[in-house]
Design an enzyme around this catalytic site. Structure first.
Site, PDB file in Angstrom:
ATOM      1  N   ASP A  27      -1.207  -1.598  -3.996  1.00  0.00           N
ATOM      2  CA  ASP A  27      -2.566  -1.695  -3.464  1.00  0.00           C
ATOM      3  C   ASP A  27      -3.114  -0.293  -3.182  1.00  0.00           C
ATOM      4  O   ASP A  27      -2.432   0.531  -2.560  1.00  0.00           O
ATOM      5  CB  ASP A  27      -2.489  -2.520  -2.163  1.00  0.00           C
ATOM      6  CG  ASP A  27      -3.847  -2.884  -1.604  1.00  0.00           C
ATOM      7  OD1 ASP A  27      -4.806  -3.002  -2.389  1.00  0.00           O
ATOM      8  OD2 ASP A  27      -3.949  -3.067  -0.366  1.00  0.00           O
TER       9      ASP A  27
ATOM     10  N   HIS B 198     -11.842  -7.042  -2.103  1.00  0.00           N
ATOM     11  CA  HIS B 198     -11.036  -6.457  -1.016  1.00  0.00           C
ATOM     12  C   HIS B 198     -11.658  -6.851   0.315  1.00  0.00           C
ATOM     13  O   HIS B 198     -12.763  -7.397   0.365  1.00  0.00           O
ATOM     14  CB  HIS B 198     -11.010  -4.927  -1.142  1.00  0.00           C
ATOM     15  CG  HIS B 198     -10.066  -4.448  -2.200  1.00  0.00           C
ATOM     16  ND1 HIS B 198      -8.939  -3.732  -1.921  1.00  0.00           N
ATOM     17  CD2 HIS B 198     -10.093  -4.621  -3.542  1.00  0.00           C
ATOM     18  CE1 HIS B 198      -8.295  -3.467  -3.059  1.00  0.00           C
ATOM     19  NE2 HIS B 198      -8.981  -3.995  -4.056  1.00  0.00           N
ATOM     20  N   GLY B 199     -10.963  -6.543   1.394  1.00  0.00           N
ATOM     21  CA  GLY B 199     -11.511  -6.793   2.729  1.00  0.00           C
ATOM     22  C   GLY B 199     -11.861  -8.247   2.955  1.00  0.00           C
ATOM     23  O   GLY B 199     -12.914  -8.568   3.507  1.00  0.00           O
TER      24      GLY B 199
ATOM     25  N   SER C  32       0.853  -1.193   0.000  1.00  0.00           N
ATOM     26  CA  SER C  32       0.000   0.000   0.000  1.00  0.00           C
ATOM     27  C   SER C  32       0.890   1.245   0.000  1.00  0.00           C
ATOM     28  O   SER C  32       2.107   1.143   0.200  1.00  0.00           O
ATOM     29  CB  SER C  32      -0.866   0.011   1.261  1.00  0.00           C
ATOM     30  OG  SER C  32      -0.019   0.163   2.399  1.00  0.00           O
TER      31      SER C  32
HETATM   32  P1  13P Z   1      -8.513  -7.010   5.020  1.00  0.00           P
HETATM   33  O1  13P Z   1      -8.472  -5.833   5.940  1.00  0.00           O
HETATM   34  O2  13P Z   1      -9.801  -7.740   5.142  1.00  0.00           O
HETATM   35  O3  13P Z   1      -7.346  -7.915   5.194  1.00  0.00           O
HETATM   36  O4  13P Z   1      -8.459  -6.451   3.514  1.00  0.00           O
HETATM   37  C1  13P Z   1      -7.231  -6.102   2.932  1.00  0.00           C
HETATM   38  C2  13P Z   1      -7.395  -5.401   1.631  1.00  0.00           C
HETATM   39  O5  13P Z   1      -8.456  -5.325   1.041  1.00  0.00           O
HETATM   40  C3  13P Z   1      -6.178  -4.798   1.068  1.00  0.00           C
HETATM   41  O6  13P Z   1      -6.447  -4.068  -0.091  1.00  0.00           O
HETATM   42  O1  G3H Z   2      -6.327  -2.082   1.989  1.00  0.00           O
HETATM   43  C1  G3H Z   2      -5.662  -1.770   2.927  1.00  0.00           C
HETATM   44  C2  G3H Z   2      -4.563  -2.565   3.446  1.00  0.00           C
HETATM   45  O2  G3H Z   2      -4.968  -3.227   4.610  1.00  0.00           O
HETATM   46  C3  G3H Z   2      -3.362  -1.707   3.648  1.00  0.00           C
HETATM   47  O3  G3H Z   2      -3.416  -1.015   4.836  1.00  0.00           O
HETATM   48  O4  G3H Z   2      -2.795   1.340   4.271  1.00  0.00           O
HETATM   49  O5  G3H Z   2      -2.485   0.426   6.592  1.00  0.00           O
HETATM   50  O6  G3H Z   2      -0.998  -0.327   4.731  1.00  0.00           O
HETATM   51  P1  G3H Z   2      -2.362   0.181   5.125  1.00  0.00           P
HETATM   52 ZN    ZN Z   3      -8.304  -3.053  -0.110  1.00  0.00          ZN
END
Ligand code: 13P
Ligand code: G3H
Ligand code: ZN
Length: 340
Positions: A83, A223-224, A50
């Site tokens: 990401d 995602h998530g 990210s």
């Molecule tokens: P989680 O918080 O469910 O692990 O999702 C991560 C995510 O979507 C990163 O882009």
């Molecule tokens: O989608 C989000 C990921 O969990 C990344 O999180 O921005 O704290 O690195 P972060």
């Molecule tokens: Zn995400």
């Protein structure tokens, strides 16, 4: 094997009817654990960073750690993915670092803040404009692109609550055609972090089926997707943590989503939980321990085990040898022809 374009990896998954996990990384131990799991289960893998991860690691450190993983694992197809790229600038930086895929999170305007400190959602047209700009730049270099339609919770909580939207299937076909994204993140009711649902997990599964009909050739992303395993939450809490009521997406729901058309499954939170539980355990059980290797090592082992089980659950296991990674040069030619 050279780094793999994400488009190719997800197309293989779409043909094979399985999902590929995209695991967030910030440091060496996470990268080593994920690759060890991929090697053990013979799985292709997406490692993603990210904006926060790139800032934390000063970009260059994470780049070299990721490249070390590639050098160490010549038989595993590996995608390096950005990401939630907020804008063209960071996508360009990631491409310059050698990432084979970038996400442009065009559903949110990260440049703007409203008086209450939130980032507003972008309009459909605005999302298309910024996503296409990134896709044109990335495709000219053979790099894959993920876009997003709709908004998720968690890191996107700073958007206006009344603008947090599930993906509208009516917009999917036009969005994919006009932007030419290789992958599209669908908002189906998941959110980032450890608190996804207050009661029963409910996802809009029919949306996946409907979107698959509208864009049969686009790869879809969920995602998530952390499952927030209750035994892990209990372990964190047992050793002094405080995560009351944490809840995630059950594995059978992810498997159902894959059956209906999801290819990429984003996981970060579960990795954070397992590492935290392992480190907390050492701190509580061995209070005199102060060698970081003695708690980062067990954390790495626990993460490897967790990711290996996800690779089996998502159906990724055993697919590492199915194909040879295409070069970015050949992807460049492919995109140039597609544009004509
Ligand atoms: P989680 O918080 O469910 O692990 O999702 C991560 C995510 O979507 C990163 O882009
Ligand atoms: O989608 C989000 C990921 O969990 C990344 O999180 O921005 O704290 O690195 P972060
Ligand atoms: Zn995400």
């Amino acid at each position: 094997m050279p780094l793999c374009p994400m488009r190719q990896m997800l197309e293989e998954a779409r043909k094979g009817g399985y999902g590929v996990g995209a695991y967030n990384v910030n440091n060496m131990e996470q990268i080593q654990a994920i690759l060890a799991a991929a090697k053990e289960t013979r799985s292709p893998v997406i490692i993603q960073a990210s904006r926060g991860a790139l800032e934390y690691s000063n970009l260059i450190y994470l780049k070299h750690l990721m490249l070390a993983a590639v050098e160490e694992n010549p038989d595993i197809p590996i995608v390096l993915h950005l990401d939630h790229g907020p804008d063209l600038k960071l996508c360009k930086e990631a491409i310059a670092l050698g990432f084979t895929s970038v996400m442009i999170d065009g559903s949110i305007d990260y440049d703007k803040k409203t008086p209450d400190g939130k980032h507003p959602a972008r309009s459909f047209e605005d999302n298309i404009r910024v996503t296409k700009e990134v896709a044109d730049y990335a495709h000219a270099r053979g790099v894959s692109v993920e876009g997003e339609l709709g908004t998720l919770g968690g890191i996107e909580d700073e958007t206006h609550a009344d603008e947090v939207l599930l993906t509208d299937p009516d917009e999917v076909e036009e969005f994919c055609k006009r932007t030419r994204v290789d992958a599209l993140a669908l908002a189906i009711g998941t959110s980032h972090g450890a608190y996804k649902f207050k009661h029963e997990p409910v996802l809009a599964m029919d949306l996946v089926t409907e979107c698959r009909k509208r864009a049969p050739d686009t790869n879809f992303v969920m995602h998530g997707s952390s499952s927030v395993p209750q035994e892990l939450v209990a372990e964190v809490n047992k050793y002094g943590g405080k995560l009351p009521g944490a809840m995630g997406v059950p594995i059978p729901s992810i498997q159902e989503a894959v059956k209906r058309g999801i290819q990429k499954i984003n996981v970060d939170t579960d990795g954070r939980l397992v590492v935290t539980a392992a480190i907390r355990k050492v701190f509580v059980e061995k209070p005199s321990e102060f060698d970081p290797r003695k708690y980062l090592g067990p954390a790495r082992d626990a993460l490897e085990k967790l990711i290996a089980s996800k690779m089996r659950d998502f159906g990724t296991a055993g697919h590492a040898g199915d194909y040879q990674a295409k070069s970015l040069e050949s992807m460049k030619t492919f995109y140039a022809k597609q544009k004509r």
